[in-house]
Design a protein around this motif. Structure first.
Motif, PDB file in Angstrom:
ATOM      1  N   SER A  39       4.388 -12.232 -24.257  1.00 30.07           N
ATOM      2  CA  SER A  39       3.645 -10.982 -24.259  1.00 30.07           C
ATOM      3  C   SER A  39       3.600 -10.451 -22.829  1.00 30.07           C
ATOM      4  CB  SER A  39       2.222 -11.207 -24.798  1.00 30.07           C
ATOM      5  OG  SER A  39       1.527  -9.989 -24.931  1.00 30.07           O
ATOM      6  N   ARG A  40       2.867  -9.377 -22.633  1.00 27.73           N
ATOM      7  CA  ARG A  40       2.736  -8.789 -21.296  1.00 27.73           C
ATOM      8  C   ARG A  40       1.642  -9.516 -20.528  1.00 27.73           C
ATOM      9  NH1 ARG A  40       5.031  -4.064 -19.502  1.00 27.73           N
ATOM     10  NH2 ARG A  40       4.153  -3.221 -17.571  1.00 27.73           N
ATOM     11  N   MET A  41       1.852  -9.713 -19.215  1.00 27.94           N
ATOM     12  CA  MET A  41       0.848 -10.375 -18.383  1.00 27.94           C
ATOM     13  C   MET A  41       0.868  -9.787 -16.975  1.00 27.94           C
ATOM     14  SD  MET A  41       0.362 -14.382 -17.233  1.00 27.94           S
ATOM     15  CE  MET A  41      -0.262 -14.991 -18.791  1.00 27.94           C
ATOM     16  N   GLY A  42      -0.001  -8.815 -16.712  1.00 27.35           N
ATOM     17  CA  GLY A  42      -0.215  -8.262 -15.383  1.00 27.35           C
ATOM     18  C   GLY A  42       1.055  -7.941 -14.622  1.00 27.35           C
ATOM     19  N   SER A  43       1.139  -8.441 -13.373  1.00 30.91           N
ATOM     20  CA  SER A  43       2.275  -8.137 -12.509  1.00 30.91           C
ATOM     21  C   SER A  43       3.573  -8.779 -12.982  1.00 30.91           C
ATOM     22  CB  SER A  43       1.972  -8.583 -11.075  1.00 30.91           C
ATOM     23  OG  SER A  43       1.715  -9.967 -11.027  1.00 30.91           O
ATOM     24  N   TYR A  44       3.476  -9.773 -13.872  1.00 29.40           N
ATOM     25  CA  TYR A  44       4.673 -10.383 -14.437  1.00 29.40           C
ATOM     26  C   TYR A  44       5.409  -9.428 -15.395  1.00 29.40           C
ATOM     27  CZ  TYR A  44       3.617 -15.219 -12.968  1.00 29.40           C
ATOM     28  OH  TYR A  44       3.401 -16.366 -12.247  1.00 29.40           O
ATOM     29  N   GLY A  45       4.705  -8.445 -15.916  1.00 32.31           N
ATOM     30  CA  GLY A  45       5.300  -7.595 -16.945  1.00 32.31           C
ATOM     31  C   GLY A  45       5.481  -8.383 -18.228  1.00 32.31           C
ATOM     32  N   ASN A  46       6.562  -8.118 -18.963  1.00 31.75           N
ATOM     33  CA  ASN A  46       6.848  -8.890 -20.172  1.00 31.75           C
ATOM     34  C   ASN A  46       7.249 -10.302 -19.777  1.00 31.75           C
ATOM     35  OD1 ASN A  46       6.350  -6.761 -21.943  1.00 31.75           O
ATOM     36  ND2 ASN A  46       8.446  -6.003 -21.780  1.00 31.75           N
ATOM     37  N   LEU A  47       6.496 -11.274 -20.270  1.00 35.09           N
ATOM     38  CA  LEU A  47       6.634 -12.654 -19.802  1.00 35.09           C
ATOM     39  C   LEU A  47       6.782 -13.620 -20.971  1.00 35.09           C
ATOM     40  CD1 LEU A  47       6.324 -14.820 -17.462  1.00 35.09           C
ATOM     41  CD2 LEU A  47       3.868 -14.786 -18.014  1.00 35.09           C
ATOM     42  N   ILE A  48       7.677 -14.587 -20.801  1.00 33.45           N
ATOM     43  CA  ILE A  48       7.817 -15.707 -21.738  1.00 33.45           C
ATOM     44  C   ILE A  48       7.542 -16.993 -20.980  1.00 33.45           C
ATOM     45  CG2 ILE A  48       9.430 -17.076 -23.126  1.00 33.45           C
ATOM     46  CD1 ILE A  48      10.830 -14.518 -23.913  1.00 33.45           C
ATOM     47  N   LYS A  49       6.712 -17.848 -21.560  1.00 35.46           N
ATOM     48  CA  LYS A  49       6.477 -19.183 -21.025  1.00 35.46           C
ATOM     49  C   LYS A  49       6.975 -20.201 -22.048  1.00 35.46           C
ATOM     50  CE  LYS A  49       2.106 -18.070 -18.636  1.00 35.46           C
ATOM     51  NZ  LYS A  49       0.696 -18.491 -18.517  1.00 35.46           N
ATOM     52  N   ILE A  50       7.701 -21.196 -21.568  1.00 39.67           N
ATOM     53  CA  ILE A  50       8.187 -22.267 -22.442  1.00 39.67           C
ATOM     54  C   ILE A  50       7.664 -23.598 -21.917  1.00 39.67           C
ATOM     55  CG2 ILE A  50      10.200 -23.469 -23.386  1.00 39.67           C
ATOM     56  CD1 ILE A  50      11.786 -20.932 -23.089  1.00 39.67           C
ATOM     57  N   ARG A  51       7.022 -24.366 -22.802  1.00 36.54           N
ATOM     58  CA  ARG A  51       6.530 -25.700 -22.435  1.00 36.54           C
ATOM     59  C   ARG A  51       7.601 -26.729 -22.770  1.00 36.54           C
ATOM     60  NH1 ARG A  51       1.819 -26.156 -25.357  1.00 36.54           N
ATOM     61  NH2 ARG A  51       2.920 -27.188 -27.058  1.00 36.54           N
ATOM     62  N   HIS A  52       7.933 -27.570 -21.779  1.00 33.10           N
ATOM     63  CA  HIS A  52       8.934 -28.615 -21.942  1.00 33.10           C
ATOM     64  C   HIS A  52       8.261 -29.987 -21.889  1.00 33.10           C
ATOM     65  CE1 HIS A  52      11.944 -25.466 -21.213  1.00 33.10           C
ATOM     66  NE2 HIS A  52      11.155 -25.077 -20.211  1.00 33.10           N
ATOM     67  N   ALA A  53       9.055 -31.025 -21.964  1.00 35.43           N
ATOM     68  CA  ALA A  53       8.515 -32.383 -21.913  1.00 35.43           C
ATOM     69  C   ALA A  53       8.025 -32.720 -20.510  1.00 35.43           C
ATOM     70  CB  ALA A  53       9.590 -33.384 -22.345  1.00 35.43           C
ATOM     71  N   ASP A  54       7.200 -33.770 -20.417  1.00 38.97           N
ATOM     72  CA  ASP A  54       6.736 -34.323 -19.134  1.00 38.97           C
ATOM     73  C   ASP A  54       5.965 -33.332 -18.283  1.00 38.97           C
ATOM     74  OD1 ASP A  54       9.891 -36.035 -18.958  1.00 38.97           O
ATOM     75  OD2 ASP A  54       7.984 -36.778 -19.746  1.00 38.97           O
ATOM     76  N   GLY A  55       5.286 -32.362 -18.916  1.00 39.20           N
ATOM     77  CA  GLY A  55       4.431 -31.450 -18.167  1.00 39.20           C
ATOM     78  C   GLY A  55       5.141 -30.285 -17.515  1.00 39.20           C
ATOM     79  N   TYR A  56       6.423 -30.071 -17.805  1.00 37.09           N
ATOM     80  CA  TYR A  56       7.167 -28.957 -17.219  1.00 37.09           C
ATOM     81  C   TYR A  56       6.951 -27.674 -18.028  1.00 37.09           C
ATOM     82  CZ  TYR A  56       9.777 -32.029 -14.077  1.00 37.09           C
ATOM     83  OH  TYR A  56      10.126 -32.910 -13.093  1.00 37.09           O
ATOM     84  N   GLU A  57       6.972 -26.554 -17.320  1.00 37.34           N
ATOM     85  CA  GLU A  57       6.884 -25.240 -17.960  1.00 37.34           C
ATOM     86  C   GLU A  57       7.783 -24.277 -17.201  1.00 37.34           C
ATOM     87  OE1 GLU A  57       3.708 -22.011 -17.323  1.00 37.34           O
ATOM     88  OE2 GLU A  57       2.984 -23.095 -19.091  1.00 37.34           O
ATOM     89  N   THR A  58       8.557 -23.464 -17.918  1.00 41.97           N
ATOM     90  CA  THR A  58       9.360 -22.418 -17.283  1.00 41.97           C
ATOM     91  C   THR A  58       8.797 -21.056 -17.658  1.00 41.97           C
ATOM     92  OG1 THR A  58      10.942 -22.599 -19.127  1.00 41.97           O
ATOM     93  CG2 THR A  58      11.507 -23.716 -17.081  1.00 41.97           C
ATOM     94  N   ARG A  59       8.962 -20.098 -16.732  1.00 44.13           N
ATOM     95  CA  ARG A  59       8.457 -18.741 -16.941  1.00 44.13           C
ATOM     96  C   ARG A  59       9.579 -17.745 -16.670  1.00 44.13           C
ATOM     97  NH1 ARG A  59       2.332 -18.605 -14.300  1.00 44.13           N
ATOM     98  NH2 ARG A  59       1.524 -20.398 -15.471  1.00 44.13           N
TER      99      ARG A  59
END
Length: 398
Positions: free
Chosen positions: A265-285
């Motif tokens: 969804s949209r998030m402030g200065s990020y604009g349209n943003l996707i977050k993906i949760r991976h294994a071992d506590g990693y996240e990509t944006r």
């Protein structure tokens, strides 16, 4: 307004002002800190813009910070390090307090030590240095190639050469391993940091890490990860906690790894943003997207290499690009330090350059091995005072 600043460290025996060093408590918030020190909340938090308010959330437990007080024990300045390169500076201007984010002034030293194994590398490095960070980076560097649990023997030797940043005379940030050697069953095993920023063994094979795909295939990197950047739009120092890939509007963006979408969804200065949760506590944006691919939504599982959206310029952006971030348990890390390329073995000119570098590393390791270089313990922290350069004029802070 402070436009230029240089901090010089001086022993305070000649001056009334003194600096005390503290450790940020677990669970303490920035607002808690202000209240505990009777500092005004409105100018130092509520009147800040959203970006600066968000910066204050970067304070982490265990970070050492400094408070400068005058002879009446009144606070004159505070330095709160946020990361390796950026810090919050709170200072008194006449009778009011001001807030700014400024670069950290630091020095980097190359250090080395030797030790023998009596129990395990983790135990002996920790015992020798008192540094959990050094022990962790050594063990992590060999975890894909050596079995310390079964193959290590009492009397085995190891050497570490690494870079350590110092701030106000004290080490801070994670050490950067340059080369490590451990002898097991009378055979030496090495890991080397190459000029491309990746680690290789003695056969020029790349050491496996957390494997990520490049999120925009063939794109040019227009801005690198840094914790200290002069923002071209906001005209102030800010961290750039990701890598920007310049590409045409509408270029497909792929998932860098397998995981679950936790935000689309949209998030402030990020604009349209996707977050993906991976294994071992990693996240990509993936930020500034023009749009999401059909079917992409929160809760959807995606595979590595799957198209999830398209390059755009939404949010705070000066042109079409993908802003790509990698975080581990909420803390931003440099994707280029972790993202691996498909090449697993250096060849040709790249291999020749690596072998020259390896030769220099090996000579250094053998020197420390022969000399049995002991870890150099640091002297205790001393109270210090600053000289603050205000608009080109040298003034004492007190």
């Amino acid at each position: 307004m402070i436009r230029f600043f240089i901090f010089f460290l001086l022993i305070t025996s000649s001056f009334a002002a003194h600096v005390d060093r503290y450790r940020w408590n677990n669970g303490e918030t920035y607002l808690d800190f202000l209240q505990n020190h009777n500092l005004p909340l409105r100018p130092l938090y509520y009147n800040l813009d959203k970006d600066d308010q968000r910066l204050t959330e970067e304070m982490r437990a265990g970070i050492h910070y400094q408070i400068l007080k005058d002879d009446k024990e009144e606070i004159e300045q505070i330095l709160l390090p946020l990361n390796d390169e950026l810090q919050i500076h709170i200072y008194k201007d006449d009778k009011s307090y001001k807030f700014e984010a400024i670069p950290i002034i630091s020095t980097t030293k190359t250090e080395a030590f030797y030790t023998t194994i009596t129990s395990s590398p983790m135990y002996n490095i920790l015992k020798e240095t008192g540094s959990k960070k050094l022990a962790q980076i050594f063990v992590a560097s060999f975890k894909h190639s050596l079995n310390f649990k079964n193959d290590i023997r009492k009397g085995d030797e190891l050497v570490m050469i690494y870079e350590q940043k110092y701030r106000l005379g004290e080490p801070f940030s994670m050490p950067a391993l340059k080369v490590a050697m451990i002898e097991m069953h009378h055979k030496k095993h090495f890991i080397y940091l190459n000029s491309d920023g990746r680690y290789y063994d003695e056969k020029a094979h790349e050491v496996e890490g957390f494997l990520l795909a490049r999120p925009v295939r063939g794109a040019r990197i227009s801005s690198y990860f840094t914790k200290r950047r002069w923002h071209p739009v906001l005209h102030k120092w800010k961290a750039h906690l990701g890598v920007d890939y310049a590409a045409r509007r509408g270029t497909p963006v792929i998932a860098a790894g397998r995981g679950v979408i936790v935000w689309a969804s949209r998030m402030g200065s990020y604009g349209n943003l996707i977050k993906i949760r991976h294994a071992d506590g990693y996240e990509t944006r993936y930020a500034h997207l023009k749009s999401f691919r059909r079917g992409i939504h929160r809760g959807k599982r995606v595979k590595k290499g799957q198209t999830i959206g398209y390059v755009g310029s939404t949010g705070r952006s000066t042109g079409p690009h993908l802003h790509f971030e990698l975080r581990k348990r909420g803390r931003a890390i440099n994707p280029l330090r972790v993202v691996q390329v498909t090449t697993k073995k250096l060849k040709g000119k790249a291999k020749k350059a690596f072998l020259r570098l390896k030769k220099n590393y090996d000579e250094s390791v053998n020197l420390h091995l022969n000399n049995k270089t002991a870890y150099k313990k640091r002297p205790p922290f001393e109270n210090m005072s600053y000289i603050h350069l205000l608009q080109g004029k040298k003034q004492w802070v007190k």
